[in-house]
Design a protein around this motif. Sequence first.
Motif, PDB file in Angstrom:
ATOM      1  N   ASN A  92      14.087  65.584 105.500  1.00 49.61           N
ATOM      2  CA  ASN A  92      12.940  65.697 106.394  1.00 49.61           C
ATOM      3  C   ASN A  92      12.141  66.914 105.928  1.00 49.61           C
ATOM      4  N   GLU A  93      11.124  66.679 105.149  1.00 46.82           N
ATOM      5  CA  GLU A  93      10.372  67.770 104.529  1.00 46.82           C
ATOM      6  C   GLU A  93       9.126  68.156 105.317  1.00 46.82           C
ATOM      7  N   ALA A  94       9.076  67.798 106.589  1.00 46.16           N
ATOM      8  CA  ALA A  94       7.897  68.113 107.397  1.00 46.16           C
ATOM      9  C   ALA A  94       7.747  69.617 107.617  1.00 46.16           C
ATOM     10  N   ALA A  95       8.849  70.353 107.590  1.00 42.54           N
ATOM     11  CA  ALA A  95       8.770  71.807 107.781  1.00 42.54           C
ATOM     12  C   ALA A  95       8.137  72.470 106.562  1.00 42.54           C
ATOM     13  N   THR A 135      24.075  68.574 113.937  1.00 36.57           N
ATOM     14  CA  THR A 135      24.477  68.225 115.293  1.00 36.57           C
ATOM     15  C   THR A 135      23.389  68.587 116.288  1.00 36.57           C
ATOM     16  N   GLU A 136      23.206  67.699 117.261  1.00 35.90           N
ATOM     17  CA  GLU A 136      22.300  67.978 118.370  1.00 35.90           C
ATOM     18  C   GLU A 136      23.017  68.866 119.382  1.00 35.90           C
ATOM     19  N   ALA A 137      22.295  69.307 120.380  1.00 35.36           N
ATOM     20  CA  ALA A 137      22.879  70.180 121.401  1.00 35.36           C
ATOM     21  C   ALA A 137      23.939  69.453 122.230  1.00 35.36           C
ATOM     22  N   GLY A 138      23.815  68.152 122.443  1.00 35.71           N
ATOM     23  CA  GLY A 138      24.763  67.417 123.281  1.00 35.71           C
ATOM     24  C   GLY A 138      25.975  66.876 122.554  1.00 35.71           C
ATOM     25  N   ALA A 139      26.086  67.121 121.268  1.00 37.84           N
ATOM     26  CA  ALA A 139      27.218  66.598 120.499  1.00 37.84           C
ATOM     27  C   ALA A 139      28.481  67.381 120.831  1.00 37.84           C
ATOM     28  N   ASN A 165      16.833  71.886 112.049  1.00 40.05           N
ATOM     29  CA  ASN A 165      15.605  72.685 111.980  1.00 40.05           C
ATOM     30  C   ASN A 165      14.564  72.074 112.923  1.00 40.05           C
ATOM     31  N   ARG A 166      13.438  72.702 113.011  1.00 37.39           N
ATOM     32  CA  ARG A 166      12.405  72.272 113.956  1.00 37.39           C
ATOM     33  C   ARG A 166      11.877  70.875 113.615  1.00 37.39           C
ATOM     34  N   LEU A 172      13.442  63.691 116.217  1.00 38.70           N
ATOM     35  CA  LEU A 172      14.235  63.066 117.268  1.00 38.70           C
ATOM     36  C   LEU A 172      13.428  62.876 118.554  1.00 38.70           C
ATOM     37  N   LYS A 173      12.587  63.850 118.906  1.00 40.43           N
ATOM     38  CA  LYS A 173      11.771  63.729 120.113  1.00 40.43           C
ATOM     39  C   LYS A 173      10.756  62.603 119.985  1.00 40.43           C
TER      40      LYS A 173
END
Length: 177
Positions: A92-95, A135-139, A165-166, A172-173
Amino acid sequence: MAEIQAASAPRSGKPRATKKAFRLDMTPMVDLAFLLLTFFMLTTTFSKPTVMEVAMPTKPEPQEPDASVSAKRALTLILGENGKVRYFFGLNEAAVNPAAPKPTLYTTDLSPNGLRQVLLSRQRQSPAPIVLIKTEAGAKYQHLVDALDEMNITDQKKYALVEMNRSDEELLKSRRW
């Protein structure tokens, strides 16, 4: 020495035959029980915990060039809540480059028909894929252990635990379902 004594009955007017008290010596039985307990405690082998060895990379020397991951070889896994695994091929090279296209996000689970099949099909497409695990926060920790077990089962040669990363969070959002 241990013994059992019977209580004597109250005397009535009639003479009765006197009964001798039964005496049972419990000492040999107690000795034998402790000898057996000691023997079995000393001769058993306790189960050894099973651990998976994780090879940690060494810190690169300052004069070495940065060994970055090729987007063609990368498979990024994002472990989420309830054992869901979201993945995409490449990076994911958007950053780094906001004009870069967003990768296509797929969803599977940690079952043998889920993540294992994804990893095996990626191995067949590319001879040496590099799997990036995030990992996401809920994992849960168990989800990470299950994913690492799948890496061993499918014989992945290169995989890494990487922080989210952001740009991954934004991906994901934008793709919540």
